[in-house]
Scaffold this motif. Structure first.
Motif, PDB file in Angstrom:
ATOM      1  N   UNK A 159       0.826  -1.195   0.000  1.00 18.39           N
ATOM      2  CA  UNK A 159       0.000   0.000   0.000  1.00 18.39           C
ATOM      3  C   UNK A 159       0.867   1.255   0.000  1.00 18.39           C
ATOM      4  N   UNK A 160       0.286   2.415  -0.354  1.00 20.73           N
ATOM      5  CA  UNK A 160       1.056   3.665  -0.349  1.00 20.73           C
ATOM      6  C   UNK A 160       1.722   3.927   1.002  1.00 20.73           C
ATOM      7  N   UNK A 161       2.858   4.605   0.958  1.00 19.52           N
ATOM      8  CA  UNK A 161       3.656   4.951   2.134  1.00 19.52           C
ATOM      9  C   UNK A 161       4.212   3.722   2.845  1.00 19.52           C
ATOM     10  N   UNK A 162       4.111   2.550   2.205  1.00 18.98           N
ATOM     11  CA  UNK A 162       4.601   1.297   2.777  1.00 18.98           C
ATOM     12  C   UNK A 162       3.905   0.937   4.090  1.00 18.98           C
ATOM     13  N   UNK A 163       2.672   1.428   4.268  1.00 16.58           N
ATOM     14  CA  UNK A 163       1.929   1.080   5.477  1.00 16.58           C
ATOM     15  C   UNK A 163       1.455  -0.365   5.381  1.00 16.58           C
ATOM     16  N   UNK A 164       1.296  -1.008   6.541  1.00 20.18           N
ATOM     17  CA  UNK A 164       0.918  -2.426   6.595  1.00 20.18           C
ATOM     18  C   UNK A 164      -0.238  -2.635   7.575  1.00 20.18           C
ATOM     19  N   UNK A 165      -1.397  -2.062   7.289  1.00 23.66           N
ATOM     20  CA  UNK A 165      -2.509  -2.181   8.236  1.00 23.66           C
ATOM     21  C   UNK A 165      -2.989  -3.606   8.432  1.00 23.66           C
ATOM     22  N   UNK A 166      -2.696  -4.501   7.474  1.00 21.80           N
ATOM     23  CA  UNK A 166      -3.133  -5.895   7.582  1.00 21.80           C
ATOM     24  C   UNK A 166      -2.051  -6.800   8.186  1.00 21.80           C
TER      25      UNK A 166
END
Length: 328
Positions: free
Chosen positions: A240-247
């Protein structure tokens, strides 16, 4: 039961081999951000390029007509020149037109948001010509779309990649405002994320962000549960954008994050979620991650699919069939 994982690529170390040049169809959105600024990429492809059909539909009926032309012409590669919203519209129309026999796809990221292209490793400067070259010498990556079914329908009403409800709707509205101010892609995501968290952290008890939304939620074939959610976010994308990993850890399949309302320990939880932490305390605090093949949600408010707001009600969100994307 969670659906089977999809391989990230099916041609990582080999070229795409065909008996001859593929029949190519190009759908170009002249109103997408980059095309408005620089001119449509597809327009500079020579008109006499063999086996190529170019269409620039401006309405959904015109898009459906163009895709039927492509199907009847035996198009093997469908290039989508636009952003995430254009990809959503093309996949939604194409689902019924191609009846499960989708051609290979390529995405030229010319929209305000291009999350799918980022996930597939497509550079921002990629062009239609690059996609044409990649069809002969590039890699093919697989992704399944997110399909949205209304009520008891058996066929999807919408196909996309990023589904959200609750605070996700408000965050998307903020992102659209940042677009008007000239912020796009990861920068727009960052501004919207920061502002949404700030609204929640510093809002009072009556703050709309904190209050959440009552929903009925059923995961796969499990029991339906009534609860109040701060946010629901679901996607089949891996990066995902910004290398975020909400999952959490990077993986294929349909993933979802739900946060109970009002959200607890946000100052600690948000940074942990974004970096992909899977610490046990997050679940105890109301931050839940699940891998599913489908879920059904009933909500009075609307939901977002790839940046567009749709009417609420009872919808089933499921993982669609794998799609093949030509990439660098």
């Amino acid at each position: 039961m969670a659906s089977a994982p999809l391989p990230d690529t099916i041609a990582r170390d080999r070229s795409i081999r065909r008996a001859g040049p593929p029949r190519v169809g190009i759908i170009s959105n002249s109103r997408s951000h980059r095309n408005r600024v620089r001119g449509a990429e597809a327009a500079v492809v020579p008109a006499d390029t063999p086996n190529l059909l170019y269409r620039g539909p401006r309405t959904l009926p015109a898009l459906a007509h163009a895709l039927r032309e492509f199907r009847d012409a035996g198009v093997e590669l469908l290039i989508v020149d636009g952003g995430d919203g254009t990809v959503r519209d093309v996949l939604t129309c194409a689902h019924s037109i191609f009846e499960g026999a989708m051609p290979r796809l390529a995405v030229v990221p010319s929209g305000k948001t291009n999350a799918l292209a980022l996930d597939l490793g497509i550079p921002p400067e990629w062009t239609v010509q690059d996609a044409l070259h990649a069809s002969a010498s590039g890699t093919v990556r697989t992704r399944a779309s997110v399909e949205i079914l209304r009520g008891d329908a058996e066929e999807p009403e919408l196909c996309g990649f990023l589904f959200g409800a609750g605070a996700f709707v408000r965050a998307t509205e903020l992102a659209q405002r940042t677009h008007k101010a000239g912020a796009f892609n990861s920068f727009a995501v960052g501004i919207s994320l920061f502002w949404g968290v700030a609204q929640t952290l510093f809002g009072g008890r009556d703050n709309d962000w904190r209050a959440g939304e009552p929903v009925r939620l059923q995961l796969d074939q499990g029991p339906a549960v009534d609860k109040t959610l701060y946010i629901l976010f679901s996607s089949t994308l891996e990066r995902l954008p910004l290398k975020v990993k909400p999952f959490g850890r990077v993986r294929p399949g349909l993933k979802m994050l739900t946060v109970d309302a009002p959200p607890l320990k946000m100052a600690r939880a948000v940074p942990a979620l974004l970096r992909g932490s899977e610490a046990a305390w997050l679940k105890k605090a109301g931050y839940h991650r699940d891998d599913v093949s489908s879920f059904t949600i009933t909500l009075d408010g609307g939901f977002i699919l790839d940046g567009e707001l749709y009417e609420g009600g009872t919808v089933t969100v499921r993982q669609g069939a794998p799609l093949e994307f030509v990439t660098p």
